[in-house]
Enzyme design. Structure first.
Site, PDB file in Angstrom:
ATOM      1  N   GLU A  51       0.840  -1.204   0.000  1.00 29.39           N
ATOM      2  CA  GLU A  51       0.000   0.000   0.000  1.00 29.39           C
ATOM      3  C   GLU A  51       0.870   1.247   0.000  1.00 29.39           C
ATOM      4  O   GLU A  51       1.586   1.510   0.964  1.00 29.39           O
ATOM      5  CB  GLU A  51      -0.912   0.004   1.241  1.00 29.39           C
ATOM      6  CG  GLU A  51      -1.733   1.278   1.355  1.00 29.39           C
ATOM      7  CD  GLU A  51      -2.436   1.425   2.705  1.00 29.39           C
ATOM      8  OE1 GLU A  51      -2.675   0.400   3.383  1.00 29.39           O
ATOM      9  OE2 GLU A  51      -2.727   2.578   3.081  1.00 29.39           O
ATOM     10  N   ARG A  55       0.348  10.461   0.360  1.00 25.55           N
ATOM     11  CA  ARG A  55       0.650  11.499   1.348  1.00 25.55           C
ATOM     12  C   ARG A  55       1.855  12.321   0.957  1.00 25.55           C
ATOM     13  O   ARG A  55       2.285  13.192   1.709  1.00 25.55           O
ATOM     14  CB  ARG A  55       0.929  10.864   2.716  1.00 25.55           C
ATOM     15  CG  ARG A  55      -0.242  10.123   3.273  1.00 25.55           C
ATOM     16  CD  ARG A  55       0.065   9.633   4.672  1.00 25.55           C
ATOM     17  NE  ARG A  55      -0.814   8.533   4.991  1.00 25.55           N
ATOM     18  CZ  ARG A  55      -0.708   7.774   6.064  1.00 25.55           C
ATOM     19  NH1 ARG A  55       0.248   8.008   6.937  1.00 25.55           N
ATOM     20  NH2 ARG A  55      -1.547   6.795   6.264  1.00 25.55           N
ATOM     21  N   LYS A 139     -11.033  -2.092   6.847  1.00 29.40           N
ATOM     22  CA  LYS A 139      -9.872  -1.728   7.663  1.00 29.40           C
ATOM     23  C   LYS A 139     -10.396  -1.244   9.016  1.00 29.40           C
ATOM     24  O   LYS A 139     -11.347  -0.452   9.063  1.00 29.40           O
ATOM     25  CB  LYS A 139      -9.122  -0.612   6.928  1.00 29.40           C
ATOM     26  CG  LYS A 139      -8.049   0.107   7.704  1.00 29.40           C
ATOM     27  CD  LYS A 139      -7.281   1.017   6.761  1.00 29.40           C
ATOM     28  CE  LYS A 139      -6.617   2.156   7.507  1.00 29.40           C
ATOM     29  NZ  LYS A 139      -5.704   2.920   6.640  1.00 29.40           N
TER      30      LYS A 139
END
Ligand code: 3PG
Length: 218
Positions: A51, A55, A139
């Site tokens: 993943e 950001r 999640k």
């Protein structure tokens, strides 16, 4: 066909993505130049679902470079907070998406581009809303701050049918406790690619951390 032999070129469901390895490394990539060796170290260590968080300015370029460098892994995009994030991630080659929270707008955009999603939930209400959309794997975020293992144990019976990928505060010491729960499919965490090892280009050390994580029982 075993997990290791799964056809990674085919479209995968989020359950299949989470089935590839017990740990999904959560990556913050500052410099796209490290993406290829980082992806190789993680995949060589046995982690097959990676993943890349959106950001950093380098994230989308890093995602594409990782997908090219590690065809034996499935590279997804994390920190998807808007429909634009979803479309950018898909265009860069993301095979799955992860979001910190539960957003119908984000999920609608992901459905429109065919991107399997792992949305974040922190409450039974959010989990129920996700289930209403047909999602079965979520999640749990941020896992430790939201009560960790005892919360997932408490959810198992009333929220049966749902499984979780706890992320946030998960590390090598508590990952086995999460992975032992029947409603945990895999865990996510950043500990496999510490910024100092990435900055040093210590791919051997990162591959060793990945190998250890890939060997965790579930
Ligand atoms: C994050 O938000 O960066 C992920 O949840 C990973 O959290 P961690 O650094 O606690 O593993």
């Amino acid at each position: 066909m075993t997990r290791a032999e799964a056809d990674l070129t085919a479209d995968l469901t989020i359950a299949e993505v989470c089935g590839l390895a017990p740990v999904v490394p959560v990556l913050v990539v500052e410099d796209a130049a490290v993406a290829a060796p980082l992806a190789r170290a993680l995949a060589d260590g046995g982690l097959r679902a990676l993943e890349v968080t959106l950001r950093t300015p380098a994230a989308l370029e890093a995602l594409a470079a990782m997908a090219e460098a590690a065809p034996d892994a499935v590279v997804g995009a994390g920190t998807l907070r808007t429909p634009e994030d979803v479309r950018a991630a898909a265009a860069a080659g993301a095979r799955f998406g992860v979001s910190p929270g539960f957003s119908h707008a984000v999920l609608d955009a992901a459905e429109a581009v065919g991107l399997p999603m792992l949305p974040g939930v922190a409450t039974p209400s959010e989990a129920m809303a996700a289930a209403e959309r047909g999602l079965e794997l979520l999640k749990f975020f941020p896992a430790e701050a939201n009560g960790g293992v005892p919360v997932l144990k408490a959810w198992a019976s009333p929220l049966q049918g749902l499984r979780f990928c706890p992320t946030g505060g998960v590390g090598p010491l508590n990952a086995p406790d999460y992975l032992a729960l029947p409603n945990v499919a895999c865990v996510g965490g950043s500990w496999i690619a510490p910024p100092e090892l990435v900055a040093r280009g210590d791919w051997t050390a990162i591959a060793a951390l990945a190998r250890e994580a890939a060997g965790l029982e579930r």
